[in-house]
Design an enzyme around this catalytic site. Structure first.
Site, mmCIF file in Angstrom:
data_model
loop_
_atom_site.group_PDB
_atom_site.id
_atom_site.type_symbol
_atom_site.label_atom_id
_atom_site.label_comp_id
_atom_site.label_asym_id
_atom_site.label_seq_id
_atom_site.Cartn_x
_atom_site.Cartn_y
_atom_site.Cartn_z
ATOM 1 N N ASN A 178 0.869 -1.178 0.000
ATOM 2 C CA ASN A 178 0.000 0.000 0.000
ATOM 3 C C ASN A 178 0.906 1.229 0.000
ATOM 4 O O ASN A 178 1.529 1.542 1.016
ATOM 5 C CB ASN A 178 -0.888 -0.026 1.256
ATOM 6 C CG ASN A 178 -1.690 1.252 1.429
ATOM 7 O OD1 ASN A 178 -1.771 2.078 0.517
ATOM 8 N ND2 ASN A 178 -2.291 1.410 2.602
ATOM 9 N N LYS A 194 0.046 4.257 -0.180
ATOM 10 C CA LYS A 194 -0.571 5.445 0.438
ATOM 11 C C LYS A 194 -0.362 6.648 -0.492
ATOM 12 O O LYS A 194 -0.407 6.483 -1.704
ATOM 13 C CB LYS A 194 -0.007 5.664 1.853
ATOM 14 C CG LYS A 194 -0.069 4.361 2.672
ATOM 15 C CD LYS A 194 0.260 4.536 4.119
ATOM 16 C CE LYS A 194 0.118 3.194 4.836
ATOM 17 N NZ LYS A 194 0.291 3.271 6.269
ATOM 18 N N HIS A 213 -9.274 1.592 5.470
ATOM 19 C CA HIS A 213 -7.961 1.734 6.105
ATOM 20 C C HIS A 213 -8.089 2.697 7.296
ATOM 21 O O HIS A 213 -8.847 3.669 7.236
ATOM 22 C CB HIS A 213 -6.934 2.265 5.091
ATOM 23 C CG HIS A 213 -5.538 2.147 5.594
ATOM 24 N ND1 HIS A 213 -5.012 3.045 6.493
ATOM 25 C CD2 HIS A 213 -4.568 1.227 5.364
ATOM 26 C CE1 HIS A 213 -3.770 2.671 6.787
ATOM 27 N NE2 HIS A 213 -3.479 1.573 6.116
ATOM 28 N N GLU A 269 -6.304 4.995 8.271
ATOM 29 C CA GLU A 269 -6.016 6.403 7.936
ATOM 30 C C GLU A 269 -7.244 7.064 7.327
ATOM 31 O O GLU A 269 -7.492 8.258 7.560
ATOM 32 C CB GLU A 269 -4.799 6.473 6.995
ATOM 33 C CG GLU A 269 -3.514 6.149 7.764
ATOM 34 C CD GLU A 269 -2.395 5.559 6.927
ATOM 35 O OE1 GLU A 269 -2.488 5.566 5.684
ATOM 36 O OE2 GLU A 269 -1.421 5.067 7.538
ATOM 37 N N GLU A 323 -4.862 -4.570 10.948
ATOM 38 C CA GLU A 323 -3.802 -3.567 11.062
ATOM 39 C C GLU A 323 -3.982 -2.800 12.374
ATOM 40 O O GLU A 323 -4.740 -1.826 12.429
ATOM 41 C CB GLU A 323 -3.886 -2.568 9.899
ATOM 42 C CG GLU A 323 -3.679 -3.182 8.534
ATOM 43 C CD GLU A 323 -3.154 -2.159 7.533
ATOM 44 O OE1 GLU A 323 -2.103 -2.414 6.950
ATOM 45 O OE2 GLU A 323 -3.768 -1.095 7.359
ATOM 46 N N GLY A 360 3.233 2.462 10.669
ATOM 47 C CA GLY A 360 4.214 3.529 10.467
ATOM 48 C C GLY A 360 5.012 3.873 11.711
ATOM 49 O O GLY A 360 5.677 4.914 11.759
ATOM 50 N N SER A 394 3.978 -1.978 10.181
ATOM 51 C CA SER A 394 5.439 -2.059 10.312
ATOM 52 C C SER A 394 5.997 -3.422 9.934
ATOM 53 O O SER A 394 6.978 -3.882 10.526
ATOM 54 C CB SER A 394 5.879 -1.651 11.723
ATOM 55 O OG SER A 394 5.530 -0.286 11.967
HETATM 56 P P1 13P Z 1 3.463 0.501 7.492
HETATM 57 O O1 13P Z 1 3.944 -0.820 6.895
HETATM 58 O O2 13P Z 1 4.187 1.680 6.927
HETATM 59 O O3 13P Z 1 3.434 0.444 8.978
HETATM 60 O O4 13P Z 1 1.946 0.682 6.999
HETATM 61 C C1 13P Z 1 1.047 -0.366 7.157
HETATM 62 C C2 13P Z 1 -0.218 -0.013 6.485
HETATM 63 O O5 13P Z 1 -0.935 0.860 6.922
HETATM 64 C C3 13P Z 1 -0.544 -0.743 5.256
HETATM 65 O O6 13P Z 1 -1.845 -0.490 4.851
#
Ligand code: 13P
Length: 243
Positions: free
Chosen positions: A10, A12, A94, A96, A163, A169, A205
């Protein structure tokens, strides 16, 4: 039943036209065809460019879709538009988007239904916050989010991404045991009799150093990788962790 693992990247809100050659760099880093399904979810601006020049094994997905099929919804992208440029999957819900755009379980479910209607597999994301984990509510929160975000469909038409919000992150990952326990709880809560076909991937992560121990767990059917999916070498090493 053996479920084929899925490693998804992903991106983002990262990636410009200069990054269109990522599939070539990833193929070179891998050296051979992957032993699992590999999915890339770049920003929507790059989808047609990447679709035009990629190996067949590399699947493409969107990061979000509108709940409506078409019409006067400025700025939104429909599931049919994603399918039209070669996507087979789309991430919905997601954390976010839940946080930045106030997306509710009800909206996430509507987006998942729109994805299914367009012939896409939704990847429905769920996960608890740090407060919820520390107060011992993680499993109850995640299972209720999962049930409320879930469209009615066969288990092999959908993917669930667990997640934990505190792991995204941050460089902090769920332990393989904690992630396995949550995946087991999600599978146990699946309302149909085909739970064995449900793919549940872990995100938060994931990196070349921790992927193998996570991916070895019996109910962890792959990964949803953020930061590490931007680097072809790191993404390739995660894909190669699938045994
Ligand atoms: P990270 O791997 O950067 O922690 O992000 C995970 C994520 O949100 C994938 O959708």
């Amino acid at each position: 039943m053996t479920r084929r693992k899925l490693v998804a990247g992903n991106w983002k809100m990262n990636g410009l036209v200069k990054d269109r050659d990522f599939p070539k760099a990833l193929s070179d880093a891998l050296g051979e065809e992957p032993r699992c399904d590999v999915l890339l979810c770049p920003p929507v601006t790059l989808l047609p460019l990447i679709a035009a020049d990629k190996p067949d094994w590399l699947l493409l997905g969107g990061q979000d879709c509108a709940p409506q099929a078409s019409g006067a919804h400025t700025g939104d992208v429909s599931a049919a538009m994603l399918a039209d440029v070669g996507c087979m999957h789309v991430i919905v819900g997601h954390s976010e988007r839940r946080a930045d755009h106030g997306e509710t379980n009800q909206l996430v479910k509507a987006k998942a239904i729109a994805a299914l209607d367009a012939g896409l597999r939704p990847i429905v994301c769920v996960g608890e916050t740090l407060d919820e984990r520390e107060s011992g509510e993680a499993e109850a929160v995640v299972v209720s989010q999962f049930l409320a975000s879930l469209p009615e469909c066969a288990a092999d038409k959908i993917v669930i991404a667990y997640e934990p919000v505190w792991a995204i992150g941050t460089g902090r990952t769920a332990t393989p045991e904690d992630a396995q326990a949550m995946h087991d709880a999600i599978r146990a809560a699946w309302p149909g009799d085909d739970a064995a076909a449900l793919r549940i991937v872990y995100g938060g992560s994931m990196n070349p150093g921790n992927a193998e121990s996570l991916l070895q767990q019996s109910d962890i059917d792959g990964g949803l990788v953020g930061g590490a999916s931007l680097k072809p070498q790191d993404f390739a090493r995660i894909i190669q962790s699938v045994r």
